[in-house]
Scaffold this active site. Structure first.
Site, PDB file in Angstrom:
ATOM      1  N   CYS A 150       0.355  -1.137  -0.270  1.00  0.00           N
ATOM      2  CA  CYS A 150      -0.338  -0.266  -0.331  1.00  0.00           C
ATOM      3  C   CYS A 150       0.967   1.422  -0.014  1.00  0.00           C
ATOM      4  O   CYS A 150       1.437   1.383  -0.833  1.00  0.00           O
ATOM      5  CB  CYS A 150      -1.194  -0.329   0.883  1.00  0.00           C
TER       6      CYS A 150
ATOM      7  N   GLU B  66      -2.429  -8.789   2.860  1.00  0.00           N
ATOM      8  CA  GLU B  66      -2.924  -9.565   3.498  1.00  0.00           C
ATOM      9  C   GLU B  66      -4.858  -9.861   3.879  1.00  0.00           C
ATOM     10  O   GLU B  66      -4.871 -10.013   5.061  1.00  0.00           O
ATOM     11  CB  GLU B  66      -2.261  -9.151   5.021  1.00  0.00           C
TER      12      GLU B  66
ATOM     13  N   HIS C  43      -3.853  -4.922  -0.613  1.00  0.00           N
ATOM     14  CA  HIS C  43      -3.817  -5.247   0.573  1.00  0.00           C
ATOM     15  C   HIS C  43      -3.502  -6.909   0.614  1.00  0.00           C
ATOM     16  O   HIS C  43      -4.399  -7.389   0.982  1.00  0.00           O
ATOM     17  CB  HIS C  43      -4.447  -5.037   2.379  1.00  0.00           C
TER      18      HIS C  43
END
Length: 201
Positions: free
Chosen positions: A78, A182, A180
């Site tokens: 990001c 994750e 992102h």
């Protein structure tokens, strides 16, 4: 061991939790010696580009990050991805780490809502190690108002939100994900797993 760089502007523990889930050895650190000892590095980030660069500089981490990126894999996530570029126009011009040629500019959304927030598809332009076994129609999660402006040779994947937006960039061992991983379900976890498997130098 993956070192998750702590400089005060990151979604550190969501990244750590994802790596823990994958069984990948990792640590959260802002210590230069631990950063040097790590096999790979992740530079997370949320917030504004100038603030993040200021924090990196105050903690004396810009030099060690640039040096270590020459000999081991580095993944920016990001805002951390945007910091990899030469400069950004967010709140005036600010110099970045300069690890990937190009700059960071505001998204031309063509009237779409900003920030670009939510799930968008990834379209592979230049396959790389992080895209191995990734489906062409994979979706990942974005939250951002600025994008990278770089040559196509540095773009592994892109998405479209009003315009073509680099989503995964790469130059040598330096990788950057605008999304992102994750927070991107099985696709994101697979990409983190692929990063963890990169050949160490």
């Amino acid at each position: 061991m993956i070192g998750i760089i702590d400089y005060g502007a990151g979604n550190l523990f969501s990244v750590k939790n994802a790596l823990d889930y994958l069984g990948v050895e990792n640590c959260v650190t802002g210590d230069k010696e631990e950063i040097e000892k790590a096999d790979e590095l992740i530079l997370p980030g949320v917030g504004a580009f100038p603030d993040a660069m200021n924090m990196l500089e105050k903690k004396g981490l810009t030099e060690v990050i640039c040096r270590e990126a020459q000999r081991k894999p580095l993944l920016g996530i990001c805002l951390g991805m945007q910091l990899l570029f030469e400069k950004s126009s967010e709140f005036g011009e600010t110099k970045g780490l300069g690890l990937i040629p190009g700059q960071v500019i505001q998204i031309d959304s063509k009237g779409l809502k900003i920030p670009h927030m939510g799930w968008n598809d990834l379209r592979i332009l230049n396959p790389c190690a992080m895209t191995e076994r990734m489906k062409e129609d994979a979706y990942v999660y974005f939250v951002h108002s600025f994008r990278a402006d770089t040559e196509e040779e540095n773009i592994s994947c892109y998405t479209v939100y009003g315009e073509k937006i680099p989503a995964l960039v790469r130059r040598g061992m330096v990788y950057g994900a605008q999304f992102h991983p994750e927070k991107s379900g099985k696709t994101g976890l697979k990409m983190l797993e692929n990063f963890a498997r990169l050949v160490r130098v």
